[in-house]
Design an enzyme around this catalytic site. Sequence first.
Site, PDB file in Angstrom:
ATOM      1  N   TYR A  12       6.861 -12.157  -7.119  1.00  0.00           N
ATOM      2  CA  TYR A  12       5.510 -11.978  -7.663  1.00  0.00           C
ATOM      3  C   TYR A  12       5.204 -10.515  -7.966  1.00  0.00           C
ATOM      4  O   TYR A  12       4.975 -10.134  -9.123  1.00  0.00           O
ATOM      5  CB  TYR A  12       4.500 -12.566  -6.675  1.00  0.00           C
ATOM      6  N   LYS A  85       7.928 -12.730   3.681  1.00  0.00           N
ATOM      7  CA  LYS A  85       6.584 -12.154   3.673  1.00  0.00           C
ATOM      8  C   LYS A  85       5.477 -13.028   4.251  1.00  0.00           C
ATOM      9  O   LYS A  85       4.310 -12.631   4.195  1.00  0.00           O
ATOM     10  CB  LYS A  85       6.203 -11.769   2.244  1.00  0.00           C
ATOM     11  N   SER A 125       2.749  -2.826   4.145  1.00  0.00           N
ATOM     12  CA  SER A 125       1.631  -3.768   4.177  1.00  0.00           C
ATOM     13  C   SER A 125       0.511  -3.254   5.055  1.00  0.00           C
ATOM     14  O   SER A 125       0.743  -2.516   6.023  1.00  0.00           O
ATOM     15  CB  SER A 125       2.138  -5.110   4.726  1.00  0.00           C
ATOM     16  N   TYR A 149       6.245 -10.493  11.281  1.00  0.00           N
ATOM     17  CA  TYR A 149       6.249  -9.905   9.930  1.00  0.00           C
ATOM     18  C   TYR A 149       5.746  -8.462   9.981  1.00  0.00           C
ATOM     19  O   TYR A 149       6.385  -7.555   9.443  1.00  0.00           O
ATOM     20  CB  TYR A 149       5.387 -10.736   8.982  1.00  0.00           C
ATOM     21  N   LYS A 153       7.603  -4.595   9.179  1.00  0.00           N
ATOM     22  CA  LYS A 153       7.119  -3.547   8.290  1.00  0.00           C
ATOM     23  C   LYS A 153       6.990  -2.214   9.039  1.00  0.00           C
ATOM     24  O   LYS A 153       7.335  -1.160   8.510  1.00  0.00           O
ATOM     25  CB  LYS A 153       5.785  -3.952   7.659  1.00  0.00           C
ATOM     26  N   ASN A 196      -2.386 -17.787   0.953  1.00  0.00           N
ATOM     27  CA  ASN A 196      -3.362 -16.770   0.556  1.00  0.00           C
ATOM     28  C   ASN A 196      -4.522 -17.389  -0.217  1.00  0.00           C
ATOM     29  O   ASN A 196      -4.410 -18.451  -0.835  1.00  0.00           O
ATOM     30  CB  ASN A 196      -2.675 -15.692  -0.278  1.00  0.00           C
ATOM     31  N   ASP A 292      -8.381 -13.716  12.880  1.00  0.00           N
ATOM     32  CA  ASP A 292      -9.062 -13.217  11.680  1.00  0.00           C
ATOM     33  C   ASP A 292     -10.107 -12.166  12.062  1.00  0.00           C
ATOM     34  O   ASP A 292     -10.811 -12.324  13.058  1.00  0.00           O
ATOM     35  CB  ASP A 292      -9.750 -14.362  10.937  1.00  0.00           C
TER      36      ASP A 292
END
Length: 334
Positions: A12, A85, A125, A149, A153, A196, A292
């Site tokens: 992407y 990812k 990220s 993940y 990074k 997403n 979140d």
Amino acid sequence: MAKILLTGGAGYIGSHTYLALIEAGFDVVILDNFSNAKDDVPARLKDISGKQVHVYQGDVLDRTLLDDVFATHKIDGVVHFAAKKAVGESVAKPLDYIHTNVGGLLNLLAAMDGAGVRRIVFSSSATVYGDTSVQPIPEDHPCTYTSPYAFTKIAGEQILEQLPDNWAIGILRYFNPVGAHQSAMIGEDPEDTPNNLVPYIAKVATGELTQLGVFGNDYDTPDGTGVRDYIHVEDLADGHVLSLKSLIETNQSHTVNLGTGEGSSVLDVLNAYSEACGKKLPHQIKPRRDGDVAVLTARPEKAKATLGFEAKRSLADMCKSSWAWVNGQRRNSN
């Protein structure tokens, strides 16, 4: 004309960066294993750019292949996207993520060093900042991980920091890339239920999914839903070009955020997408998800000062370009 190796260049963000690099006058070689990219992407890139696309189908874990690429082409720099990812998948498959993301980077760096190529732009990220109440987030914020993940990074950044001064390294921490190319010929195209927000909303717009689940409407934000910093994928691609140019021109390393510095709530995005597709899209409020946070936005001033980078495209632009891509794909498949 500088020649660039673009790992993960059919994905992407990689495919959009390919076009931005070509437009900026670079010669580009793509290396991609197509585990997260469609087979027809190179043909689409050729149609858009009008240039033959040089692609190696293979993995950054394949040292023999990497050595062959560097022996065949006089590579001047590398832009490294090739990595797994998905945060959720990384929790289920931590060793797989560490092997691919950290092992792949080490393999690539060793091949680069052997070929005397010491310029690399690294796809990092905003997940490296963990869950923080500091908003917007500056680059000197401490890094911490909340998933395997994110760990990969941070580990990648730390590995790059160990390299000697004759390396020029651009570490780009980006926030929430969305949207599609202005041609509507490439864009985000997840096979399964998207992780997403914008790809999920797109599938609601096409009727593939019935409604958007909004996780929490009682955050301390203007409308109670989570706020994130969304950046158009073409702006993000331009950021990689500017990073690479800076490395070539100055040989000075940099670590910068790529974002807009502005936050949009879940409902802001839903409303913008409804406007783009011309119909009101249904949603249902659900309980908050663990982990979140209320707000996550970039402090982008360093990217502007260091690279001259500034995001130019609006949330409306992001949603309109996404819908043009998604709707075009739907029409072509019918």
